[in-house]
Write an enzyme that holds these catalytic residues in place. Structure first.
Site, short mmCIF file in Angstrom:
data_model
loop_
_atom_site.label_atom_id
_atom_site.label_comp_id
_atom_site.label_asym_id
_atom_site.label_seq_id
_atom_site.Cartn_x
_atom_site.Cartn_y
_atom_site.Cartn_z
N CYS A 11 -5.97 -3.37 7.51
CA CYS A 11 -7.04 -2.38 7.63
C CYS A 11 -8.39 -2.89 7.14
O CYS A 11 -9.42 -2.59 7.74
CB CYS A 11 -6.66 -1.10 6.89
SG CYS A 11 -6.39 -1.32 5.11
N CYS B 175 0.83 -1.20 0.00
CA CYS B 175 0.00 0.00 0.00
C CYS B 175 0.87 1.26 0.00
O CYS B 175 0.59 2.21 -0.73
CB CYS B 175 -0.93 0.00 1.20
SG CYS B 175 -2.01 1.44 1.29
#
Length: 410
Positions: free
Chosen positions: A205, A99
């Site tokens: 997440c 990410c």
């Protein structure tokens, strides 16, 4: 030189205090909230909605313009799709590293520069660079070095080990010189106390509070197979997919009186090997090979000269670094550790350090022989040499029997 700074604001205390510090320095600060995931969790809510409300609150408090940018497609294509492919092939990926490389320090950086005319970007990561927290030591014709944060516990250089020079050269890390408690104290002192007590997000997440195995089955169908005891070659249980398990993890086999742990996977035959005890020698290795390395500043001179590089290594964020030796091959690196590490895992990143500098990283492709394989004859060797040989031969026979057992039971 640097006037407009675009800050990634997540809705947490770190980015809130980073915004405060940038404002105090007199920068023209603009905020960007990145929506990377938009699927509701097990409670039917999307955490990104709540985080955006908090990000908006911060910006209102500090008089910062907030931009809401949707990177869901980019995250899916660059991070999540690769994650699913890795799990399907028995690997254990690190989505946080991906990410940062592909979304936060690529798409966010490009958006800030191209759409918002930024001079620099900033994040709430705990890290430093050789250009200083506010790029006050920026040098046009020099590459930047990634350095560890002042707080070694919160240091996040591990997760930044794959980012490119272009973005890093124009990134400010306002929190690099602070401890976590200092960040929370600044929040309390500046009417941002709600963020000081906000629960921090932990783990991956997009999973939320769900069990990983429950989450991943939504994207990868179950594929039943067997748990096999490495020492005896006996089938000791069944699993619903190798993608649900990682090396070193407890297998939770209720039929066994003692805890067993994952020590290997056979993707072709859908077998998971387990061993008794968390410190079984088959869980420990000192050797691994990697893909081509990503060097943040530049490739170390030793490797350029085809010599051995001595540096530090870790493959998990929370673990201590160990000394290692690196040798470059045409296909990547060979890493020899000074100290055996538990559950070296293909798919994870080997991250290299020299003192306070994060040199770069490379993805682990293969793990060398475990301590069990290397030392088995020595461990059983006593005064009875014949017994030693027989035990060694028995170990090899057991490994060969596994395929026959699986075939006959299917």
């Amino acid at each position: 030189m640097f006037k407009r700074v675009v800050l990634g604001i997540s809705g947490g205390v770190d980015s809130a205090v980073a915004a405060l510090m940038l404002k105090r320095k007199g920068f023209d600060v603009q905020g960007v909230f990145m929506r990377n995931w938009d699927i509701a969790d097990e409670t039917g809510t999307c955490r990104a909605d709540e985080d955006f409300k908090d990000a908006n609150y911060v910006c209102n408090q500090l008089n910062i313009k907030l931009h809401h940018v949707n990177f869901v497609k980019e995250y899916w294509n660059e991070v999540f799709s690769n994650l699913v492919k890795d799990y399907e092939t028995g690997l254990t990926p690190n989505p946080d590293i991906l990410c940062n490389r592909h979304v936060k320090f690529k798409y966010f950086y490009n958006y800030a520069m191209d759409q918002l005319n930024a001079d620099a970007i900033a994040t709430g990561h705990y890290a430093k660079t050789s250009f200083g927290p506010y790029l006050d030591q920026f040098k046009t014709n020099e590459s930047v070095r990634l350095l560890m944060a002042e707080d070694p516990v919160k240091d996040q250089t591990f997760f930044l080990c794959q980012i490119e020079q272009e973005a890093l050269r124009r990134t400010m890390f306002p929190l690099g010189g602070l401890a976590k408690w200092e960040v929370k104290q600044l929040a309390v002192e500046n009417s941002l106390e709600k963020f000081a007590i906000k629960r921090e997000s932990m783990g991956i997440c997009f999973i939320g509070s769900r069990n990983f195995q429950d989450f991943i089955k939504e994207y990868i169908p179950d594929k039943p197979g067997q748990f096999v005891d490495l020492d005896t070659a006996e089938i000791v249980g069944e699993h619903t997919g190798i993608h649900k398990w990682t090396l070193g993890q407890r297998s939770r086999l209720e039929s066994l009186p003692e805890p067993f742990f994952i020590c290997g996977k056979n993707v072709e035959n859908n077998i998971i090997y387990v061993v008794q005890g968390t410190n079984h020698p088959s869980l420990y290795s000192t050797l691994c090979s990697t893909s081509d390395a990503h060097w943040i500043h530049s490739e170390p001179q030793e490797l350029q000269n085809n010599k051995v590089l001595n540096c530090d290594f870790k493959f998990q964020h929370t673990q201590n670094r160990v000394k290692c030796k690196l040798c470059k091959l045409s296909t990547g690196l060979v890493v020899k550790l000074e100290t055996p590490l538990r559950a070296l895992t293909p798919g994870q990143y080997a991250v290299f350090y020299n003192g306070q500098e994060c040199l770069g990283s490379a993805r682990i492709v293969n793990v060398g022989p475990s301590n069990f394989i290397l030392n088995y004859p020595l461990e059983v060797r006593s005064n009875d040499t014949e017994n030693c040989i027989e035990k060694s031969h028995k170990f090899v026979r057991n490994r060969r029997k596994v395929g026959n057992k699986i075939a006959s039971s299917s």
